[in-house]
Design an enzyme around this catalytic site. Structure first.
Site, short mmCIF file in Angstrom:
data_model
loop_
_atom_site.label_atom_id
_atom_site.label_comp_id
_atom_site.label_asym_id
_atom_site.label_seq_id
_atom_site.Cartn_x
_atom_site.Cartn_y
_atom_site.Cartn_z
CG ASP A 1 -2.06 0.95 1.10
OD1 ASP A 1 -2.29 1.49 0.00
OD2 ASP A 1 -2.73 1.20 2.13
CG ASN B 1 -7.41 -2.30 -6.22
OD1 ASN B 1 -6.41 -2.99 -6.02
ND2 ASN B 1 -7.80 -1.38 -5.34
C1 FPP Z 1 -2.00 0.28 -3.28
O1 FPP Z 1 -1.52 1.58 -3.43
C2 FPP Z 1 -1.52 -0.56 -4.35
C3 FPP Z 1 -2.30 -1.09 -5.31
C4 FPP Z 1 -3.72 -0.85 -5.44
C5 FPP Z 1 -1.76 -1.96 -6.34
C6 FPP Z 1 -0.49 -2.66 -6.01
C7 FPP Z 1 0.31 -2.59 -7.20
C8 FPP Z 1 1.64 -2.61 -7.27
C9 FPP Z 1 2.53 -2.83 -6.15
C10 FPP Z 1 2.29 -2.41 -8.56
C11 FPP Z 1 2.71 -3.68 -9.17
C12 FPP Z 1 1.54 -4.38 -9.59
C13 FPP Z 1 1.47 -5.11 -10.62
C14 FPP Z 1 0.12 -5.49 -10.97
C15 FPP Z 1 2.66 -5.54 -11.40
P1 FPP Z 1 -2.58 2.74 -3.50
O2 FPP Z 1 -2.75 3.09 -4.93
O3 FPP Z 1 -3.84 2.35 -2.81
O4 FPP Z 1 -1.83 3.85 -2.71
P2 FPP Z 1 -2.47 5.00 -1.83
O5 FPP Z 1 -3.23 4.33 -0.71
O6 FPP Z 1 -1.29 5.76 -1.35
O7 FPP Z 1 -3.35 5.79 -2.74
#
Ligand code: FPP
Length: 259
Positions: free
Chosen positions: A36, A84
């Protein structure tokens, strides 16, 4: 005067020392990670969220390598949740594109190191251009004898529990099992994670204290490690620190401490 190469050498030594300390104690068999903080990492730099996901995919590769080298049996990463799909279409597309890049770019790492790649979740929702290479690499790596790497994609813990329940009810309706046959072991075997031991350690980055629908059945007795580090900044040293912390926990599984 100390130079940057002195600093590099000092941090390499500190990492080697931490690795040695972690290896001196029993490792968690299965580490599961809620990755996250990609969006916040990007926002802090004035970048689009997708750049945070790109940086996050680099952390995923680094942490996979570190876990494999350490000898962790199973690593499961929450790469895309059922929820998501509700993000803006541009972000969803960027994540799907990253996934394709990841599968193509990590092919050699997976196959050369005997990693067994699997994906759990409602994979039918993934676009064909993701699903085809993903299924191909899962199949090609199925005989690997190294670490089991599981990508939770289009994944939700409640959805998984419902799918298992439906499968068991259908099996009972066909007369293959009785209701009384359904115990914890049979239920676990009906889940998408059927080939994996339950996670011992769940790591969540970016300081949020939630489970976010991740492996709800399987983490009943897992140890939780929450760090403020944002996922794109998470590296081997952070994984080692989480495992070192886990190794100090007194796991009782509801019993009293062993004397
Ligand atoms: C949460 O960060 C992360 C995700 C929703 C996706 C996880 C994805 C990756 C680690 C990238 C690699 C993935 C693939 C599919 C190769 P967030 O967007 O919720 O962050 P925030 O809470 O700070 O907004």
């Amino acid at each position: 005067m100390s130079t940057s190469s002195d600093t590099d050498r000092d941090s390499a030594l500190a990492l080697a020392d931490l690795r040695a300390r972690v290896l001196a104690r029993p490792l968690p068999r299965h580490v599961a990670i809620i990755m996250d903080g990609n969006g916040r990492w990007a926002a802090q730099r004035g970048l689009p969220r997708t750049e945070g996901h790109r940086a996050g995919s680099e952390s995923m590769k680094a942490v996979t390598r570190a876990a494999r080298r350490l000898g962790v049996e199973a690593l499961t990463v929450y790469a895309f949740s059922s929820q998501n799909w509700l993000r803006p279409p541009g972000e969803v597309t960027a994540l799907m594109d990253l996934l394709v890049e990841y599968i193509q770019g990590e092919r050699a790492e997976v196959l050369d190191n005997g990693i067994r790649l699997r994906a759990i979740g409602d994979l039918t929702r993934l676009p064909r251009q993701v699903r085809t290479p993903l299924e191909e690499l899962c199949l090609a790596s199925a005989g690997g004898r190294g670490m089991a790497l599981t990508l939770a994609l289009s994944y939700g813990g409640r959805e998984e529990i419902l799918a298992a329940t439906r499968a068991l009810v259908e099996s009972a309706a066909r007369g293959e099992i009785r209701a009384s046959d359904i115990d914890e072991s049979r239920f676990s075997r009906a889940l998408w994670t059927r080939e994996l031991p339950d996670p011992d350690l769940v790591i969540r980055t970016s300081g949020e204290r939630r489970l976010s629908n991740f492996l709800l059945w399987q983490i009943a007795y897992a140890e939780l490690f929450i760090t403020d580090i944002l996922w794109p900044d998470f590296r081997e040293a952070d994984l080692l620190a989480a495992i070192a912390d886990f190794q100090l926990r007194d796991r009782r599984f509801g019993k009293v401490a062993a004397k």
